[in-house]
Design a protein around this motif. Structure first.
Motif, short mmCIF file in Angstrom:
data_model
loop_
_atom_site.label_atom_id
_atom_site.label_comp_id
_atom_site.label_asym_id
_atom_site.label_seq_id
_atom_site.Cartn_x
_atom_site.Cartn_y
_atom_site.Cartn_z
N ARG A 1 121.52 38.19 121.36
CA ARG A 1 120.61 38.92 120.48
C ARG A 1 121.18 40.32 120.26
O ARG A 1 120.47 41.31 120.31
CB ARG A 1 119.21 38.98 121.07
CG ARG A 1 118.52 37.61 121.08
CD ARG A 1 117.16 37.64 121.72
NE ARG A 1 116.47 36.36 121.56
CZ ARG A 1 116.67 35.29 122.31
NH1 ARG A 1 117.54 35.33 123.29
NH2 ARG A 1 116.01 34.17 122.08
N SER A 2 122.49 40.37 120.00
CA SER A 2 123.18 41.64 119.88
C SER A 2 122.90 42.35 118.57
O SER A 2 123.12 43.55 118.44
CB SER A 2 124.69 41.44 120.05
OG SER A 2 125.18 40.50 119.12
N LEU A 3 122.42 41.61 117.56
CA LEU A 3 122.02 42.22 116.30
C LEU A 3 120.50 42.40 116.29
O LEU A 3 119.78 41.76 117.07
CB LEU A 3 122.45 41.35 115.12
CG LEU A 3 123.95 41.23 114.89
CD1 LEU A 3 124.26 40.15 113.87
CD2 LEU A 3 124.54 42.56 114.43
N GLN B 1 127.77 38.07 129.65
CA GLN B 1 126.97 38.23 128.45
C GLN B 1 127.59 39.23 127.47
O GLN B 1 127.49 39.06 126.25
CB GLN B 1 125.55 38.69 128.80
CG GLN B 1 124.60 38.73 127.60
CD GLN B 1 124.41 37.38 126.95
OE1 GLN B 1 124.18 36.38 127.63
NE2 GLN B 1 124.50 37.32 125.62
N LEU B 2 128.27 40.24 127.99
CA LEU B 2 128.95 41.20 127.11
C LEU B 2 130.02 40.50 126.28
O LEU B 2 130.23 40.82 125.10
CB LEU B 2 129.60 42.31 127.93
CG LEU B 2 128.67 43.23 128.72
CD1 LEU B 2 129.49 44.21 129.53
CD2 LEU B 2 127.72 43.96 127.80
N PHE B 3 130.70 39.52 126.89
CA PHE B 3 131.72 38.75 126.17
C PHE B 3 131.08 37.92 125.06
O PHE B 3 131.58 37.90 123.92
CB PHE B 3 132.45 37.85 127.16
CG PHE B 3 133.27 36.76 126.52
CD1 PHE B 3 134.48 37.05 125.93
CD2 PHE B 3 132.82 35.45 126.51
CE1 PHE B 3 135.24 36.05 125.33
CE2 PHE B 3 133.56 34.45 125.92
CZ PHE B 3 134.78 34.75 125.33
N VAL B 4 129.99 37.24 125.37
CA VAL B 4 129.30 36.44 124.36
C VAL B 4 128.83 37.33 123.21
O VAL B 4 129.01 36.99 122.03
CB VAL B 4 128.10 35.69 124.98
CG1 VAL B 4 127.35 34.90 123.90
CG2 VAL B 4 128.56 34.73 126.07
N ILE C 1 123.69 42.79 131.31
CA ILE C 1 122.99 43.69 130.39
C ILE C 1 123.52 43.47 128.97
O ILE C 1 124.73 43.61 128.74
CB ILE C 1 123.19 45.16 130.80
CG1 ILE C 1 122.65 45.42 132.20
CG2 ILE C 1 122.51 46.09 129.80
CD1 ILE C 1 122.88 46.83 132.70
N PRO C 2 122.67 43.14 128.01
CA PRO C 2 123.16 42.90 126.64
C PRO C 2 123.71 44.18 126.01
O PRO C 2 123.23 45.28 126.28
CB PRO C 2 121.91 42.44 125.89
CG PRO C 2 120.92 42.05 126.95
CD PRO C 2 121.23 42.90 128.13
N LEU C 3 124.73 44.01 125.19
CA LEU C 3 125.28 45.16 124.46
C LEU C 3 124.21 45.85 123.63
O LEU C 3 124.22 47.08 123.47
CB LEU C 3 126.42 44.69 123.55
CG LEU C 3 127.83 44.63 124.14
CD1 LEU C 3 128.79 44.14 123.07
CD2 LEU C 3 128.26 45.98 124.68
N LYS C 4 123.31 45.08 123.07
CA LYS C 4 122.24 45.64 122.25
C LYS C 4 121.44 46.68 123.03
O LYS C 4 121.08 47.73 122.50
CB LYS C 4 121.32 44.51 121.76
CG LYS C 4 120.17 44.96 120.88
CD LYS C 4 119.36 43.75 120.43
CE LYS C 4 118.19 44.16 119.56
NZ LYS C 4 117.41 42.97 119.12
N GLN C 5 121.16 46.40 124.28
CA GLN C 5 120.38 47.31 125.12
C GLN C 5 121.14 48.60 125.40
O GLN C 5 120.57 49.70 125.33
CB GLN C 5 120.02 46.62 126.43
CG GLN C 5 119.16 47.46 127.37
CD GLN C 5 118.77 46.68 128.61
OE1 GLN C 5 118.61 45.45 128.57
NE2 GLN C 5 118.63 47.37 129.72
N ILE C 6 122.43 48.48 125.70
CA ILE C 6 123.24 49.67 125.98
C ILE C 6 123.41 50.51 124.71
O ILE C 6 123.26 51.74 124.74
CB ILE C 6 124.60 49.28 126.55
CG1 ILE C 6 124.42 48.50 127.87
CG2 ILE C 6 125.47 50.52 126.80
CD1 ILE C 6 125.71 47.95 128.44
N ALA C 7 123.71 49.85 123.59
CA ALA C 7 123.90 50.57 122.33
C ALA C 7 122.63 51.32 121.94
O ALA C 7 122.68 52.44 121.42
CB ALA C 7 124.32 49.60 121.24
N LEU D 1 122.65 53.63 118.61
CA LEU D 1 123.76 53.12 117.82
C LEU D 1 123.59 51.62 117.61
O LEU D 1 122.97 50.94 118.43
CB LEU D 1 125.10 53.38 118.52
CG LEU D 1 125.49 54.83 118.79
CD1 LEU D 1 126.76 54.87 119.63
CD2 LEU D 1 125.70 55.58 117.48
N SER D 2 124.15 51.12 116.52
CA SER D 2 124.21 49.67 116.35
C SER D 2 125.24 49.10 117.31
O SER D 2 126.11 49.83 117.81
CB SER D 2 124.60 49.32 114.91
OG SER D 2 125.95 49.68 114.67
#
Length: 309
Positions: free
Chosen positions: A26-28, A164-167, A216-222, A227-228
């Motif tokens: 759910r990175s977007l 998960q960061l890779f996915v 931790i999903p990239l979406k959460q860190i961004a 940031l997107s």
């Protein structure tokens, strides 16, 4: 929570499968993106079941030839063609895509909802993508999709080792590629090329290092930097020289090396402490990064007896 998108079980059941492994991101700022492996070596001849109607596309990479494939849309046969291994095919879930199952098949299916395409267009400051361009039953020679599918197939077969960061990273690359290649996406302005501010880079690295398992999903860190995901990933790579998932793997290896200084600590425990799924996963990643196995590295570095393999 019920699954909403057409992936995993909801994709597998109409294709006569009880088990259809999938990876989800759910990175977007959209509905979930997913990839599912579909394989049936002994199918029962029948017309595939209807997939749930959805404002979304399936993008599929085929691993087997499938001659004389009878393709259906909106309740009627529209073409009969030879499906080729290594080719990419697109399906619009608004058109009720189906086909006659009469021989073994093996594919991966990427689930790409309309909301993801809209989000990519917004991030690129581009016009909204109308529809993806494709012809039913006609394959595309798409080297990017072949590469991403091969990489994700390995992850689908080792879910316990999935970062998960890779996915997130791979699925973001997939979405952007499809938007450009089949949706005609053109950015209005060139993307920013700068990296993160020094404090952002430091905080981002600390955030990643605090969770070596990479859950931790990239979406959460961004989002913590407003940031997107695409902007954050690009800026992080400029600042550190590596995308987030590769930077995290580097940190795992670094931590493992530090822990191996404790001579009586078993490699199996070091593997878990450094964020790997198990000792086998640790050995595979460490050997690829360093060039030798953890056990050999430890023996050569600390001149210890051969207590482990």
């Amino acid at each position: 929570m019920a699954q909403a998108g057409v992936y995993g079980r909801r994709l597998g059941q109409p294709l006569q499968l009880k088990h259809a492994p999938s990876l989800i991101t759910r990175s977007l700022r959209s509905d979930a993106l997913a990839v599912t492996e579909i394989r049936n070596d002994n199918p029962v001849r029948d017309l595939s079941g209807s997939l749930p109607a959805d404002d979304a596309y399936l993008v599929s990479l085929k691993f087997r030839d499938y001659d004389d494939c009878e393709c259906w849309e909106d309740g009627r046969c529209i073409t009969k063609s030879n499906i080729r291994s290594g080719a990419t095919y697109l399906y619009d879930l608004k058109r009720d895509p189906r086909y006659v199952i009469d021989k073994p098949f093996h594919s991966v299916f990427f689930y790409l909802p309309r909301s993801a395409l809209d989000d990519i267009a917004r991030q690129s400051r581009a016009r909204r993508i109308d529809e993806l361009g494709y012809e039913p039953g006609i394959g595309h020679d798409d080297g990017v999709i072949r590469h991403l599918s091969a990489v994700l197939l390995e992850a689908l077969r080792r879910p316990e080792e999935v970062n998960q960061l890779f996915v997130d990273h791979v699925m973001l690359a997939f979405s952007a590629h499809v938007a450009r290649t089949y949706g005609g996406l053109h950015s209005v302005t060139a993307p920013a090329r700068g990296g993160l501010a020094a404090w952002q880079a430091r905080q981002a690295c600390e955030r990643l290092e605090a969770d070596l398992r990479g859950k931790i999903p990239l979406k959460q860190i961004a989002a913590e930097f407003d940031l997107s995901v695409s902007h954050f990933s690009r800026a992080f790579r400029v600042s550190t020289g590596l995308p987030p998932h590769q930077w995290l793997l580097q940190q795992r290896v670094k931590v493992a090396k530090q822990l191996m200084a404790v001579i009586d600590l078993p490699l199996s425990e070091i593997a878990i402490a450094a964020g790997f799924a198990n000792q086998s996963h640790f050995t595979r990643v460490f050997s690829a990064a360093v060039g030798i196995s953890p056990a050999l590295w430890r023996r050569e570095m600390y001149r210890v007896p051969n207590i482990e393999t």
